[in-house]
Design an enzyme around this catalytic site. Structure first.
Site, PDB file in Angstrom:
ATOM      1  CG  LEU A 103      -2.005   0.914   1.406  1.00 32.69           C
ATOM      2  CD1 LEU A 103      -3.035   0.703   0.302  1.00 32.69           C
ATOM      3  CD2 LEU A 103      -2.654   0.723   2.764  1.00 32.69           C
ATOM      4  CB  CYS A 104       2.820   2.831  -2.291  1.00 26.83           C
ATOM      5  SG  CYS A 104       2.139   2.597  -3.938  1.00 26.83           S
ATOM      6  CB  THR A 105       0.948   7.652  -0.157  1.00 31.60           C
ATOM      7  OG1 THR A 105       2.114   7.746   0.639  1.00 31.60           O
ATOM      8  CG2 THR A 105      -0.167   7.013   0.656  1.00 31.60           C
ATOM      9  CB  VAL A 140      -3.834   5.272  -0.876  1.00 27.69           C
ATOM     10  CG1 VAL A 140      -4.914   6.084  -0.186  1.00 27.69           C
ATOM     11  CG2 VAL A 140      -4.124   3.786  -0.751  1.00 27.69           C
TER      12      VAL A 140
END
Length: 142
Positions: free
Chosen positions: A33-35, A58
């Site tokens: 899960l990366c931003t 995200v």
């Protein structure tokens, strides 16, 4: 603040394709899960996929902006929209930042490796982009 070993907070967000995506949709799979750091993950996406590791980006941007960004950057994984910051805040990544002498709240560039059991295996906080996706792939492969 979340720590390694904590259960990853579930979420349901709208993807760049207009579909609802929940963390629980990927139960039994590793999830990255990366931003923000999208392009490095794009380039290594085939290697993540070969190991059955899901990559999700995200952003607080609306879906329309994500569609444009995904097209412009030729991204090959889902981008999820969190305009109310609920999911981003639950992961502790909506924080005060400074830029050019100005303070404001925003997303801290970060990555979470979530294990098949739904627990957080590793957290990279305030990451630098160069080489980060490769480092994440190595950690997920262990």
């Amino acid at each position: 603040m979340l720590r390694v070993g904590d259960k990853a907070p579930d979420f349901t967000l709208t993807s760049d394709q207009g579909k609802s995506v929940s963390l629980s949709d990927f139960k039994g799979k590793q999830v990255v899960l990366c931003t923000v750091e999208a392009c490095d993950f794009r380039d290594l996406r085939p290697k993540f996929a070969k190991q059955d590791i899901v990559v999700l980006g995200v952003s607080a941007d609306p879906v329309k902006a994500l569609v444009n960004f995904k097209t412009k950057q030729n991204l090959n994984f889902p981008l999820l929209s969190d305009p109310d910051h609920k999911m981003i805040e639950s992961y502790g990544q909506w924080r005060m930042k400074k830029f050019m002498g100005r303070s404001f709240k925003g997303i801290v560039r970060s990555t979470f490796l979530i294990g098949k059991d739904g627990k957080i295996e590793q957290i990279w906080d305030a990451v630098r982009v160069k080489g980060h996706a490769a480092e994440t792939l190595t950690a997920a492969s262990k």
